[in-house]
Design a protein around this motif. Sequence first.
Motif, PDB file in Angstrom:
ATOM      1  N   THR A  48       2.615  13.688 -10.693  1.00 49.86           N
ATOM      2  CA  THR A  48       2.439  12.386 -11.434  1.00 49.86           C
ATOM      3  C   THR A  48       1.625  11.456 -10.549  1.00 49.86           C
ATOM      4  O   THR A  48       0.930  11.006 -11.220  1.00 49.86           O
ATOM      5  CB  THR A  48       3.937  11.693 -11.528  1.00 49.86           C
ATOM      6  OG1 THR A  48       4.545  12.782 -12.619  1.00 49.86           O
ATOM      7  CG2 THR A  48       3.965  10.299 -12.132  1.00 49.86           C
ATOM      8  N   GLN A  69      -1.520  10.034 -19.941  1.00 48.46           N
ATOM      9  CA  GLN A  69      -0.762  10.528 -18.465  1.00 48.46           C
ATOM     10  C   GLN A  69      -0.121  12.027 -18.826  1.00 48.46           C
ATOM     11  O   GLN A  69      -0.352  12.927 -17.985  1.00 48.46           O
ATOM     12  CB  GLN A  69       0.225   9.755 -17.985  1.00 48.46           C
ATOM     13  CG  GLN A  69      -0.041   8.301 -17.699  1.00 48.46           C
ATOM     14  CD  GLN A  69       1.140   7.541 -17.001  1.00 48.46           C
ATOM     15  OE1 GLN A  69       2.322   8.196 -16.841  1.00 48.46           O
ATOM     16  NE2 GLN A  69       1.116   6.238 -16.999  1.00 48.46           N
ATOM     17  N   ALA A  70       0.426  12.072 -19.897  1.00 45.66           N
ATOM     18  CA  ALA A  70       0.743  13.441 -20.415  1.00 45.66           C
ATOM     19  C   ALA A  70      -0.343  14.527 -20.186  1.00 45.66           C
ATOM     20  O   ALA A  70      -0.061  15.688 -19.984  1.00 45.66           O
ATOM     21  CB  ALA A  70       1.517  13.613 -21.533  1.00 45.66           C
ATOM     22  N   GLN A  73      -1.447  15.517 -16.867  1.00 46.18           N
ATOM     23  CA  GLN A  73      -0.412  16.384 -15.967  1.00 46.18           C
ATOM     24  C   GLN A  73      -0.579  17.682 -16.738  1.00 46.18           C
ATOM     25  O   GLN A  73      -0.268  18.718 -15.852  1.00 46.18           O
ATOM     26  CB  GLN A  73       0.778  15.533 -16.129  1.00 46.18           C
ATOM     27  CG  GLN A  73       1.276  14.288 -15.480  1.00 46.18           C
ATOM     28  CD  GLN A  73       2.170  13.635 -15.758  1.00 46.18           C
ATOM     29  OE1 GLN A  73       3.494  14.078 -16.046  1.00 46.18           O
ATOM     30  NE2 GLN A  73       2.396  12.233 -15.397  1.00 46.18           N
ATOM     31  N   ALA A  74      -0.521  17.727 -18.007  1.00 47.02           N
ATOM     32  CA  ALA A  74      -0.364  19.288 -18.636  1.00 47.02           C
ATOM     33  C   ALA A  74      -1.606  20.124 -18.147  1.00 47.02           C
ATOM     34  O   ALA A  74      -1.722  21.183 -17.678  1.00 47.02           O
ATOM     35  CB  ALA A  74      -0.458  18.931 -19.936  1.00 47.02           C
ATOM     36  N   TYR A  82       3.740  23.020 -19.848  1.00 50.23           N
ATOM     37  CA  TYR A  82       4.134  21.638 -19.540  1.00 50.23           C
ATOM     38  C   TYR A  82       5.413  21.033 -20.116  1.00 50.23           C
ATOM     39  O   TYR A  82       5.877  21.239 -21.100  1.00 50.23           O
ATOM     40  CB  TYR A  82       3.128  20.677 -20.044  1.00 50.23           C
ATOM     41  CG  TYR A  82       3.212  19.045 -19.818  1.00 50.23           C
ATOM     42  CD1 TYR A  82       2.994  18.498 -18.634  1.00 50.23           C
ATOM     43  CD2 TYR A  82       3.252  18.368 -20.860  1.00 50.23           C
ATOM     44  CE1 TYR A  82       3.244  17.483 -18.223  1.00 50.23           C
ATOM     45  CE2 TYR A  82       3.312  17.016 -20.638  1.00 50.23           C
ATOM     46  CZ  TYR A  82       3.354  16.534 -19.256  1.00 50.23           C
ATOM     47  OH  TYR A  82       3.378  15.338 -19.191  1.00 50.23           O
ATOM     48  N   GLY A  84       7.054  18.144 -20.125  1.00 45.28           N
ATOM     49  CA  GLY A  84       7.360  16.877 -20.714  1.00 45.28           C
ATOM     50  C   GLY A  84       6.755  15.950 -19.685  1.00 45.28           C
ATOM     51  O   GLY A  84       6.679  16.014 -18.425  1.00 45.28           O
ATOM     52  N   LEU A  85       6.418  14.582 -20.041  1.00 46.10           N
ATOM     53  CA  LEU A  85       5.939  13.751 -19.254  1.00 46.10           C
ATOM     54  C   LEU A  85       6.828  13.092 -18.292  1.00 46.10           C
ATOM     55  O   LEU A  85       7.935  12.704 -18.548  1.00 46.10           O
ATOM     56  CB  LEU A  85       5.532  12.367 -20.030  1.00 46.10           C
ATOM     57  CG  LEU A  85       5.039  11.091 -19.419  1.00 46.10           C
ATOM     58  CD1 LEU A  85       3.756  11.481 -18.915  1.00 46.10           C
ATOM     59  CD2 LEU A  85       4.819   9.856 -20.509  1.00 46.10           C
ATOM     60  N   ASN A  86       6.317  12.983 -17.100  1.00 50.29           N
ATOM     61  CA  ASN A  86       6.877  12.278 -15.918  1.00 50.29           C
ATOM     62  C   ASN A  86       6.082  11.010 -15.598  1.00 50.29           C
ATOM     63  O   ASN A  86       4.967  10.848 -15.014  1.00 50.29           O
ATOM     64  CB  ASN A  86       6.905  13.246 -14.784  1.00 50.29           C
ATOM     65  CG  ASN A  86       7.808  12.730 -13.709  1.00 50.29           C
ATOM     66  OD1 ASN A  86       8.459  11.864 -13.724  1.00 50.29           O
ATOM     67  ND2 ASN A  86       7.592  13.215 -12.237  1.00 50.29           N
TER      68      ASN A  86
END
Length: 413
Positions: A48, A69-70, A73-74, A82, A84-86
């Motif tokens: 993150t 952001q997602a 990160q993915a 992936y 899920g969003l952190n």
Amino acid sequence: MSWLTPRRLRDYPRLFALALWGAYGLEVLFHQGWRGGLGGIIGSDFITLYGAGLLYRESAARLYDFAAQAGVQAALIAPTPYPGLNPFISPPYVAMACGLLTFLPLLPAFLLWNGLTALWTLHAARMLWRIVPLDAKASGLSFAQMAILMLSFFPFLAGWRVGQNHGLTLWLATGVLMAQRAGRPMLAGLLAGLLLYKPQFVLGFLILWLAWGEICALLGFGAIAAAWIGLSLGTVGSAPYREYLAHGAFLLSLPWTEGFPAFALITPYGLLGTLLPPDARPWLRATAPALLIATGLGLALLARSLRGQPFERQAPAWMLALLYPLLASPYALLHDLMLMIPLLGLWAAYHPSRRLLQVAVGVYLGGLFLPLLGALTDLALPALLPIGTLLALSREGWFPLFRGAHRKPPARS
């Protein structure tokens, strides 16, 4: 606590260290990409921060765009699925600092970061061990044993696994205390300025310095804060800051956000958020600032009563300053319990008592078992540790607010 013989105090932490680090070793050994053998993403929080650094460098206007952001990160952990969003929810200047990490590929940067975390933690252990009383050292508290205690403290391993900044937080907070103890308030302020990546952890120190009129410390802090925030404002402007402030309500809703590990929250706000029914949540959000202000006023009054005293007599105020963000702020997580270590170090150095051992053992074991029970019950049970520590400190009679400001703190035994 007669069952806690010197041998058990020595051997049990070593057994915990073997078990916890052995489990972590197996998770790394059986990893599949960035997914560990136990199923979670190794280094999730570091990913993150690293992703925020990339966004800051490449498209700062999208720093708080959760979809962006997602996507970052993915892409960073691909082909690992992936989960899920952190979300990145720190101020923009933190993302600017994280951008320095992105000059290395993700894996080397993560390994470097965890290596630095270990060094920061061990150096903090060294600083605290130097102020431990000689009788404690003679009873078997060697530097090696103190390092084992800290590295086997479950909140440390929990933060290490996800790549958190808890080692840096511990090192900076300990450095502030040691600089102030050595009569170097300017250095203490400079170190506190570096701690601004988690602003709530600086508030306790600032309250003490304001109450004592410690101008040098405040100037040191202000210099670092102005340079850090000013550099960020000069490069990306104020728009990311306005967007960050607009997300302030998101922090207050974290205890009941889907997918958020609410059981790892360590503040009374987090505990109430997991205990109260849904219709009480607006009331809880509304009272959050009042808790922050009321607790801060209590700390300021304690500081005023100890103004002009030597560091030894001011130690209870510094201990309460370390507790302040864990008691009053809405957001602090399990790895932030590392702040309890310098608190216990001050207790041991300046006002040792029988209750200290009880609290230290309670924090050490509670740091392991309360998160597990919290995960089973969906309650933020680790919040009981700062609350219990505050009650234990008040029972020691160190707070003039509870016993009359005219009386002196107890002499060191």
